[in-house]
Design an enzyme around this catalytic site. Structure first.
Site, PDB file in Angstrom:
ATOM      1  N   PRO A 158       0.793  -1.269   0.079  1.00  0.00           N
ATOM      2  CA  PRO A 158       0.058  -0.154   0.055  1.00  0.00           C
ATOM      3  C   PRO A 158       0.837   1.150  -0.121  1.00  0.00           C
ATOM      4  O   PRO A 158       0.434   2.006  -0.707  1.00  0.00           O
ATOM      5  CB  PRO A 158      -0.775  -0.113   1.310  1.00  0.00           C
ATOM      6  CG  PRO A 158      -0.037  -1.267   2.148  1.00  0.00           C
ATOM      7  CD  PRO A 158       0.498  -2.018   1.056  1.00  0.00           C
ATOM      8  N   LYS A 159       2.036   1.204   0.617  1.00  0.00           N
ATOM      9  CA  LYS A 159       2.847   2.459   0.698  1.00  0.00           C
ATOM     10  C   LYS A 159       3.437   2.809  -0.504  1.00  0.00           C
ATOM     11  O   LYS A 159       3.247   4.156  -1.009  1.00  0.00           O
ATOM     12  CB  LYS A 159       3.771   2.387   1.945  1.00  0.00           C
ATOM     13  CG  LYS A 159       4.454   3.436   2.540  1.00  0.00           C
ATOM     14  CD  LYS A 159       5.380   4.108   1.466  1.00  0.00           C
ATOM     15  CE  LYS A 159       6.047   5.407   1.905  1.00  0.00           C
ATOM     16  NZ  LYS A 159       7.176   5.842   1.287  1.00  0.00           N
TER      17      LYS A 159
END
Length: 278
Positions: free
Chosen positions: A208-209
DNA sequence: CGCCAGGATTCCT
DNA sequence: AGGAATCATGGC
């Protein structure tokens, strides 16, 4: 030497923009910044409202630095409390640059769980090892960032010389995927934020990052709110995020709180992290 | 030397 | 869905 004069209404700080940690290949010596963007070595400095540069076109400078973006409007839209207001004052003129997608994706795969000086070194090694030298007169040689094909074709895809550690097989896998998926940029571009995010997260080494960073820095999806350890701390200290909140909760709360330009708020907070956490 | 870093993956419950 | 262990390397 070509020069761009910024309009009175256009706030811009070259130092904050290139020094805030969103890009890893720019270096400042004296008053001049030098960096490689795609196949060009660009030198640029700011004198008040003037940008003086060489090595590329006026159009490239406008596009890369987003000079046609109405920054004042964006900052007004995220200016919701005294904390972010102070950050906007401290970092005024910081702009998100428009990064080349593949370089951005590969760079942030390399950036996982590393500090910025280390990231710069990895990317520098990758470029020197697998990129192409760019003819640029006397002085040090600069290298282009290797294309996905460059990395995928490098015989056994041996990235071990570049201090990537456990990220090497991730980058190798994603380079191969991208090399055989020429439409990926157009596809991501056409998708909404959350669908594009799921698409990116199918690549190895992209969680996600990294996906949020790529969507924000290369695809102009400004609602993306990347959360690294610094942003997590800032959100805890200044925005009441509970200590053991997961990535999705912090990221979503940032998106909901700051709105469609949450990514700008994130980058301003990140750029001012030392003051915010001192 | 020890701790930390623009985290993701894998395995577990 | 939400943890915990593991991962390799360099900066400081």
């Amino acid at each position: 030497m070509p020069r761009i004069t910024l309009p009175e209404s256009s706030v811009f700080s070259l130092d904050l923009t290139l020094g805030c940690g969103q890009v890893f290949r720019w270096e400042k010596t004296g008053a001049w910044w030098t960096g490689v963007v795609e196949k060009e070595v660009i030198r640029i400095r700011q004198k008040g409202r003037s940008l003086i540069f060489e090595g590329t076109s006026r159009e490239r400078i406008h596009d890369y630095f987003g000079l046609d973006t109405d920054l004042g409007f964006i900052l007004d839209s995220i200016d919701r409390d005294p904390v972010i207001h102070g950050v906007i004052t401290e970092c005024n003129g910081l702009r998100l640059v428009n990064q080349p997608p593949w370089e951005c994706l590969a760079s942030y795969i390399c950036a996982t769980y590393a500090n910025i000086p280390g990231i710069r070194k990895k990317i520098s090694l990758l470029s020197e090892t697998f990129g192409e030298p760019i003819p640029a007169g006397p002085g040090p040689v600069f290298y282009s960032f290797p294309s996905a094909d460059d990395l995928a074709e490098s015989a056994p895809c041996d990235l071990s010389r570049c201090s990537l550690g456990y990220r090497a097989p991730y980058l190798c896998s994603t380079a191969r995927e991208i090399a055989s998926d020429p439409g990926w940029e157009e596809r991501i571009n056409a998708l909404d934020y959350d669908v594009a995010r799921r698409d990116l997260m199918q690549f190895k080494g992209v969680g996600p990052k990294v996906a949020d960073c790529v969507l924000l820095f290369a695809f102009r999806k400004y609602e993306a709110f990347p959360v690294d350890v610094w942003i997590a701390r800032i959100m805890q200290r200044h925005y009441g995020a509970a200590e053991n909140r997961g990535y999705e909760q912090i990221s979503r709360s940032g998106r909901e709180y700051f709105g469609p330009y949450a990514g700008y708020a994130q980058e301003y907070l990140y750029g001012d992290r030392e003051r915010l956490l001192s």
